[in-house]
Motif scaffolding. Structure first.
Motif, mmCIF file in Angstrom:
data_model
loop_
_atom_site.group_PDB
_atom_site.id
_atom_site.type_symbol
_atom_site.label_atom_id
_atom_site.label_comp_id
_atom_site.label_asym_id
_atom_site.label_seq_id
_atom_site.Cartn_x
_atom_site.Cartn_y
_atom_site.Cartn_z
ATOM 1 N N LEU A 1 -1.786 -8.239 -6.419
ATOM 2 C CA LEU A 1 -0.571 -8.387 -7.221
ATOM 3 C C LEU A 1 -0.449 -7.254 -8.234
ATOM 4 N N LYS A 2 -1.577 -6.886 -8.821
ATOM 5 C CA LYS A 2 -1.575 -5.801 -9.801
ATOM 6 C C LYS A 2 -1.114 -4.486 -9.152
ATOM 7 N N ALA A 3 -1.666 -4.219 -7.963
ATOM 8 C CA ALA A 3 -1.297 -2.992 -7.250
ATOM 9 C C ALA A 3 0.167 -3.043 -6.823
ATOM 10 N N TYR A 4 0.614 -4.205 -6.370
ATOM 11 C CA TYR A 4 1.995 -4.336 -5.915
ATOM 12 C C TYR A 4 2.975 -4.135 -7.069
ATOM 13 N N TYR B 1 -0.467 3.294 11.507
ATOM 14 C CA TYR B 1 0.786 2.813 12.093
ATOM 15 C C TYR B 1 1.826 2.352 11.070
ATOM 16 N N PRO B 2 1.467 1.564 10.062
ATOM 17 C CA PRO B 2 2.492 1.162 9.089
ATOM 18 C C PRO B 2 3.109 2.358 8.362
ATOM 19 N N PHE B 3 2.293 3.374 8.101
ATOM 20 C CA PHE B 3 2.804 4.584 7.450
ATOM 21 C C PHE B 3 3.757 5.320 8.388
ATOM 22 N N ARG C 1 2.469 -1.569 2.727
ATOM 23 C CA ARG C 1 1.010 -1.596 2.613
ATOM 24 C C ARG C 1 0.351 -1.094 3.885
ATOM 25 N N THR C 2 -0.733 -0.325 3.718
ATOM 26 C CA THR C 2 -1.641 0.042 4.795
ATOM 27 C C THR C 2 -3.042 -0.373 4.371
ATOM 28 N N ILE D 1 4.692 4.554 -1.178
ATOM 29 C CA ILE D 1 6.121 4.847 -1.105
ATOM 30 C C ILE D 1 6.231 6.215 -0.436
ATOM 31 N N VAL D 2 7.135 6.336 0.525
ATOM 32 C CA VAL D 2 7.288 7.584 1.272
ATOM 33 C C VAL D 2 8.673 8.170 1.033
ATOM 34 N N LYS D 3 8.693 9.467 0.809
ATOM 35 C CA LYS D 3 9.957 10.198 0.800
ATOM 36 C C LYS D 3 9.960 11.135 1.995
#
Length: 653
Positions: free
Chosen positions: A142-145, A191-193, A210-211, A217-219
């Protein structure tokens, strides 16, 4: 898994073919029987690995196989199989291997098509990472999220992505690349990335995802057609932090480039002057690569920008040094039919395999018999309360009153109600909102059944697939042997200083220098130039002076290299009876050479410090050879010679 451990499995590599035969006892070690089927399988699978026909001798191979099994017996005898690291690594390997046996053709084909479609493009993306372990607690998760959400809000508010990445990303490489990952295609990222990158439009920023590394976050910066792969050769002169040395490196690469422009062979120049020791002997040729596979974007771009076969780049600089690149061949993306098997293998080793594994559960419901205890399930529904939604429901407290098996698979796997209630408790952190409670429990029970079916299937892979059992047995033995060798041989050879010194003294004849010469070697394709160089050497002129005199008008007519070398090094082998002073001129491969010998060192014994690595390796082999003889005395061995004779007849047909 330690990669080095794979090296121990000399017996365990490659395809194998079983002969049709009756399984018989080949030999016993302390009443532990070893059978003909394993011996034949292991022998056949190694035929393609040995080049020397003497290694195919069955009597010698039996002795080798027996020695291998003696070591495994010794490992078991001293309890290495109970080691925590051993158990964890074996479990990890089994989990990894089992993915190859969990398959669903429909899902597999969908994933193959998706991967191939993605391989038509390369994506350039930057990312921000908040690190989080896979097994992190709900609090840490939760902290990381929350942290990644806060970062996303800053980006949504218009802050610059690179600035935010440098300030917040926990990817260590952000200091060097500002979060820029360069170009990549399918299978280059987890794969998720990959999913997030391909589903995000150019210039847009993804939602947090999440991976196994954490939250990202991806740009997406750019998308372009896949450039395929390329094979090139290169000549490299290494640079370092010293400015003078860097200037010298630049000067050297420019001289080499001039010689290429003069028509001299790229491959020969690479062999002579390239400081990439792995590629120089092959004329500078590198293994084929695609975008993002090298650690130098500058090098990749130069390589891919070459258009014509045998086209050669101008000298350019990377973070590693100065290069000249020659295009050998371009490899466009192949057709789907050509790549299908390769893609399927990649999918089996990729996180995509989880999708296939999950789809298997539906098939397992028809494969295995299921028996549910409806009364117990009803009691569970009564025990689960609204506290589940606030993540405060205590399964242990409620399960005290409920006993029995809530599920039975194939009549031999019984799953207790306690296990199911623990499963429910673990799902509280998933923030499931299904209501009422009875419906929630039914929903979780179906998922629980799927998980248990897959677990049962995985646990019985040895019974389902004989080849899986064989691989696991071999890997198990291999891990034990690695731990045993490390304990009994390798560490001893490294740490037994007295023993190593004694071995070195007793075998000093194996560690000898040939006669060595301190030399300057000058080369040219022009006989007249090398004659001038020879005259200048005889007058005592320096290498720098000679090159200054002979390399004029933008032409590199003479090159040099210097050092202390043995008598058979490179062109020195062309001379007989080298002495101090300037040699005669010799020719080789369209080049002319002259050598200035400034000093010579006689042949003689090396110091241990000069060959320590080789001595340790030899000492290890010495210890191992004697160790097998000791093991043969420690254990009682009985070989069934009649059975072995029949096996030899079969294998020699």
């Amino acid at each position: 898994m330690k990669i080095s451990r794979l090296l121990i499995f000399v017996f365990l590599i490659g395809p194998y073919f079983l002969l049709a035969q009756t399984k018989e006892v080949l030999f016993t070690i302390d009443n532990h029987s070893y059978y003909t089927d394993e011996f034949v399988r292991v022998y056949n699978k190694n035929l393609d690995l040995v080049k020397d026909d003497s290694q195919k001798d069955l009597d010698k191979y039996l002795d080798l196989f027996l020695g291998y099994k003696l070591k495994v017996e010794k490992a078991n005898k001293i309890g290495l199989q109970y080691g925590t690291n051993y158990q964890n690594e074996l479990k990890s390997y089994r989990n990894q291997l089992s993915k190859n046996y969990v398959n669903d053709s429909k899902v597999t084909n969908e994933l193959i098509n998706e991967a191939y479609d993605r391989m038509q493009q390369e994506v350039r993306a930057s990312h921000i990472l908040v690190l989080l372990d896979e097994g992190a607690s709900p609090e840490d998760t939760l902290k990381a999220y929350n942290k990644i959400l806060a970062i996303k809000k800053r980006l949504d508010a218009g802050e610059d992505f690179i600035t935010v990445a440098k300030l917040t990303s926990e990817d260590p490489s952000v200091k060097e690349n500002n979060g820029d990952l360069g170009y990549f295609s399918a299978f280059r990222m987890v794969y998720p990335f990959e999913n997030a990158a391909y589903k995000t439009a150019v210039g847009q920023v993804s939602m947090p995802f999440r991976t196994r590394f954490g939250y990202h976050i991806v740009k997406v910066v750019d998308k372009r057609n896949n450039r395929g792969e390329v094979t090139v050769a290169h000549i490299m002169i290494v640079k370092n932090g010293d400015e003078a040395q860097n200037e010298k490196a630049k000067s050297t690469i420019e001289d080499i480039y001039k010689k290429i422009k003069q028509g001299e062979s790229f491959e020969t120049l690479a062999q002579q002057f390239s400081e990439d020791k792995s590629s120089a002997p092959k004329g500078g040729v590198l293994q084929r690569f695609g975008s993002g596979q090298l650690s130098s974007e500058e090098f990749e771009n130069v390589a891919f920008n070459l258009k014509l076969k045998n086209e050669i780049s101008e000298p350019f600089q990377s973070q590693f040094g100065w290069h000249i690149v020659k295009l050998i061949e371009k490899h466009p993306v192949r057709s789907l039919d050509e790549m299908k098997l390769e893609l399927e293998e990649k999918i089996k080793k990729d996180e995509r395999s989880l999708l296939i594994t999950n789809s298997l559960a539906k098939k397992l419901r028809s494969k295995y018999s299921l028996s549910k205890d409806v009364k117990l399930l009803s009691k569970v529904k009564g025990a689960v309360t609204e506290e589940f939604y606030s993540q405060t429901w205590d399964a242990k407290e409620k399960s005290i009153e409920i006993k029995g098996d809530v599920l039975t698979i194939n009549k031999d796997r019984k799953i207790s109600v306690v296990q199911f209630m623990s499963y429910i408790a673990g799902k509280q952190k998933s923030n499931i909102k299904t209501k009422p409670i009875s419906r929630l429990v039914d929903e979780l029970f179906e998922k629980f059944i799927d998980d248990q079916l897959i677990a049962y299937y995985n646990d019985n892979l040895e019974n389902e697939f004989p080849d899986f059992k064989n691989i696991m047995d071999e890997y198990r033995d291999g891990l034990l042997l690695f731990d045993l060798m490390e304990k009994e041989i390798w560490n001893r050879a490294k740490n037994d200083t007295l023993g190593l010194n004694e071995y070195f003294k007793s075998n000093v004849d194996k560690y000898q220098w040939k006669k060595r010469y301190d030399v300057d070697i000058l080369s040219s394709t022009d006989m007249n130039v090398i004659k001038k160089a020879q005259k200048l050497l005889k007058k005592g002129k320096s290498i720098e002076y000679i090159k200054e005199q002979l390399n004029k008008d933008g032409k590199v007519n003479v090159m040099s290299k210097s050092g202390l070398h043995e008598e058979d090094y490179d062109i020195l082998s062309e001379y007989k009876g080298l002495e101090k002073g300037v040699t005669s001129i010799v020719s080789k491969d369209k080049y002319y050479f002259v050598v200035n010998v400034s000093d010579e060192k006689p042949a003689g014994a090396k110091q241990l410090s000069e060959c320590r690595g080789k001595v340790i390796s030899d000492y290890q082999q010495f210890l191992e050879n004697h160790w097998v003889d000791e093991l043969k005395k420690e254990f009682t061995i009985q070989i069934n010679n009649d059975v072995f004779s029949r096996i030899k007849t079969q294998l020699n047909k």
